[in-house]
Motif scaffolding. Structure first.
Motif, PDB file in Angstrom:
ATOM      1  N   GLU A  58       0.994  -1.245  -0.008  1.00 62.10           N
ATOM      2  CA  GLU A  58       0.019   0.063  -0.118  1.00 62.10           C
ATOM      3  C   GLU A  58       0.961   1.269  -0.068  1.00 62.10           C
ATOM      4  N   ARG A  59       2.004   1.217   0.842  1.00 51.56           N
ATOM      5  CA  ARG A  59       3.116   2.519   0.943  1.00 51.56           C
ATOM      6  C   ARG A  59       3.342   2.479  -0.746  1.00 51.56           C
ATOM      7  N   ARG A  60       3.702   1.442  -1.272  1.00 50.27           N
ATOM      8  CA  ARG A  60       4.288   1.644  -2.667  1.00 50.27           C
ATOM      9  C   ARG A  60       3.186   2.305  -3.642  1.00 50.27           C
ATOM     10  N   LEU A  61       2.196   2.117  -3.437  1.00 46.19           N
ATOM     11  CA  LEU A  61       1.087   2.650  -4.266  1.00 46.19           C
ATOM     12  C   LEU A  61       0.968   3.966  -3.805  1.00 46.19           C
ATOM     13  N   VAL A  62       0.718   4.338  -2.538  1.00 48.86           N
ATOM     14  CA  VAL A  62       0.685   5.964  -2.099  1.00 48.86           C
ATOM     15  C   VAL A  62       1.715   6.494  -2.810  1.00 48.86           C
ATOM     16  N   ALA A  63       3.035   5.989  -2.879  1.00 52.80           N
ATOM     17  CA  ALA A  63       4.069   6.271  -3.302  1.00 52.80           C
ATOM     18  C   ALA A  63       3.836   6.840  -4.855  1.00 52.80           C
ATOM     19  N   VAL A  64       3.626   5.746  -5.606  1.00 51.07           N
ATOM     20  CA  VAL A  64       3.507   5.857  -6.924  1.00 51.07           C
ATOM     21  C   VAL A  64       2.374   6.850  -7.141  1.00 51.07           C
ATOM     22  N   GLY A  65       1.147   7.018  -6.510  1.00 45.61           N
ATOM     23  CA  GLY A  65      -0.090   8.112  -6.701  1.00 45.61           C
ATOM     24  C   GLY A  65       0.845   9.401  -6.437  1.00 45.61           C
ATOM     25  N   VAL A  66       1.546   9.526  -5.227  1.00 49.55           N
ATOM     26  CA  VAL A  66       2.155  10.923  -5.195  1.00 49.55           C
ATOM     27  C   VAL A  66       3.024  11.400  -6.050  1.00 49.55           C
ATOM     28  N   LEU A  67       3.965  10.344  -6.574  1.00 53.35           N
ATOM     29  CA  LEU A  67       4.877  10.916  -7.619  1.00 53.35           C
ATOM     30  C   LEU A  67       4.000  11.110  -8.872  1.00 53.35           C
ATOM     31  N   ALA A  68       3.012  10.517  -9.254  1.00 47.82           N
ATOM     32  CA  ALA A  68       2.076  10.679 -10.425  1.00 47.82           C
ATOM     33  C   ALA A  68       1.588  12.188 -10.429  1.00 47.82           C
ATOM     34  N   GLY A  69       1.247  12.475  -9.139  1.00 43.86           N
ATOM     35  CA  GLY A  69       0.566  13.772  -8.769  1.00 43.86           C
ATOM     36  C   GLY A  69       1.598  14.988  -9.206  1.00 43.86           C
ATOM     37  N   LEU A  70       2.799  14.611  -8.301  1.00 46.19           N
ATOM     38  CA  LEU A  70       3.942  15.642  -8.411  1.00 46.19           C
ATOM     39  C   LEU A  70       4.379  15.775  -9.947  1.00 46.19           C
ATOM     40  N   VAL A  71       4.361  14.700 -10.719  1.00 46.16           N
ATOM     41  CA  VAL A  71       4.706  14.768 -12.291  1.00 46.16           C
ATOM     42  C   VAL A  71       3.509  15.643 -12.751  1.00 46.16           C
ATOM     43  N   GLY A  72       2.380  15.314 -12.545  1.00 42.91           N
ATOM     44  CA  GLY A  72       1.285  15.995 -13.133  1.00 42.91           C
ATOM     45  C   GLY A  72       1.146  17.535 -12.845  1.00 42.91           C
ATOM     46  N   LEU A  73       1.703  17.641 -11.738  1.00 41.21           N
ATOM     47  CA  LEU A  73       1.734  19.273 -11.228  1.00 41.21           C
ATOM     48  C   LEU A  73       2.737  19.956 -11.808  1.00 41.21           C
ATOM     49  N   ALA A  74       3.996  19.172 -11.948  1.00 39.00           N
ATOM     50  CA  ALA A  74       5.106  19.583 -12.638  1.00 39.00           C
ATOM     51  C   ALA A  74       4.768  19.958 -14.156  1.00 39.00           C
ATOM     52  N   TRP A  75       4.244  19.071 -14.731  1.00 33.39           N
ATOM     53  CA  TRP A  75       3.758  19.331 -16.036  1.00 33.39           C
ATOM     54  C   TRP A  75       2.923  20.543 -16.147  1.00 33.39           C
ATOM     55  N   LEU A  76       1.648  20.589 -15.335  1.00 33.90           N
ATOM     56  CA  LEU A  76       0.879  21.635 -15.540  1.00 33.90           C
ATOM     57  C   LEU A  76       1.487  22.931 -15.151  1.00 33.90           C
ATOM     58  N   GLY A  77       2.367  22.837 -14.263  1.00 34.19           N
ATOM     59  CA  GLY A  77       3.025  24.270 -13.592  1.00 34.19           C
ATOM     60  C   GLY A  77       4.268  24.647 -14.302  1.00 34.19           C
ATOM     61  N   LEU A  78       4.971  23.680 -14.778  1.00 31.31           N
ATOM     62  CA  LEU A  78       6.395  24.254 -15.515  1.00 31.31           C
ATOM     63  C   LEU A  78       6.458  23.777 -16.806  1.00 31.31           C
ATOM     64  N   VAL A  79       6.267  22.627 -17.293  1.00 27.89           N
ATOM     65  CA  VAL A  79       6.822  22.293 -18.635  1.00 27.89           C
ATOM     66  C   VAL A  79       5.589  22.648 -19.758  1.00 27.89           C
ATOM     67  N   ARG A  80       4.493  22.668 -19.359  1.00 27.13           N
ATOM     68  CA  ARG A  80       3.151  23.125 -20.382  1.00 27.13           C
ATOM     69  C   ARG A  80       3.350  24.437 -20.725  1.00 27.13           C
ATOM     70  N   PRO A  81       3.479  25.343 -19.659  1.00 31.50           N
ATOM     71  CA  PRO A  81       3.812  26.774 -19.831  1.00 31.50           C
ATOM     72  C   PRO A  81       4.870  27.045 -20.758  1.00 31.50           C
TER      73      PRO A  81
END
Length: 185
Positions: free
Chosen positions: A8-31
């Motif tokens: 479960e900890r690995r799943l949560v970590a992967v989810g948090v990592l996916a969220g951070l990647v999504g936020l980085a995409w929306l906040g930095l790379v996409r602009p």
């Protein structure tokens, strides 16, 4: 609350990592990518504008030559007179002379003031003539300079209808021409 299992900890970590990647995409790379795309579109528009301007500059000598030709031939399309009254009188004399020269009898000639655009003069004449004389006078009006516009032509063949024989026609003809003020010397 019970502690999470390693899975479960690995799943949560992967989810948090996916969220951070999504936020980085929306906040930095996409602009940044959108900025590149916008600058590319502006650059393409500027290049297209530059090409259009270059074609316009290349056509400038041809435009100047056309303008010079229009200035030279402009006198063919207007009556040059000191004022509007003189232009009206010149146009009236021309109309009467051409109708008379064709063999017609002019009974009245007058200036037309209604519905005449600015920069134009217009005259109307009433005449009696045959169809052949009318054709000859229209041909003469059409070919002489300055060129004029035939605004109105009315033909009355009442006498021919009454007598059942060809006879004189009652003709009303209105012509207009551009007017240019003659330079004062």
């Amino acid at each position: 609350m019970k502690p999470l299992s390693p899975r479960e900890r690995r799943l949560v970590a992967v989810g948090v990592l996916a969220g951070l990647v999504g936020l980085a995409w929306l906040g930095l790379v996409r602009p940044v990518l959108n900025g590149f795309e916008a600058r590319d579109e502006r650059r393409a528009a500027a290049l297209a504008r530059h090409e259009r301007d270059q074609r316009l500059l290349a056509s400038l000598p041809a435009v100047r030559a056309t303008l010079a030709e229009q200035r030279r031939s402009g006198r063919l399309y207007r009556i040059t007179a000191p004022d509007e009254a003189a232009a009206v009188e010149a146009l009236k004399q021309r109309l009467v002379a051409e109708l008379t020269q064709a063999g017609g009898t002019v009974s009245a000639a007058e200036a037309v003031r209604a519905d005449v655009p600015p920069g134009w003069v217009s005259v109307r004449a009433d005449a009696t003539m045959t169809l052949t004389q009318l054709n000859a006078s229209l041909r003469q009006i059409e070919n002489d300079t300055p060129y004029v516009v035939v605004d109105y032509a009315s033909i009355d063949a009442e006498q021919s209808i009454r007598t059942s024989r060809p006879g004189p026609l009652g003709v009303r003809l209105q012509i207009s021409a551009r007017h240019a003020v003659a330079p004062v010397r």
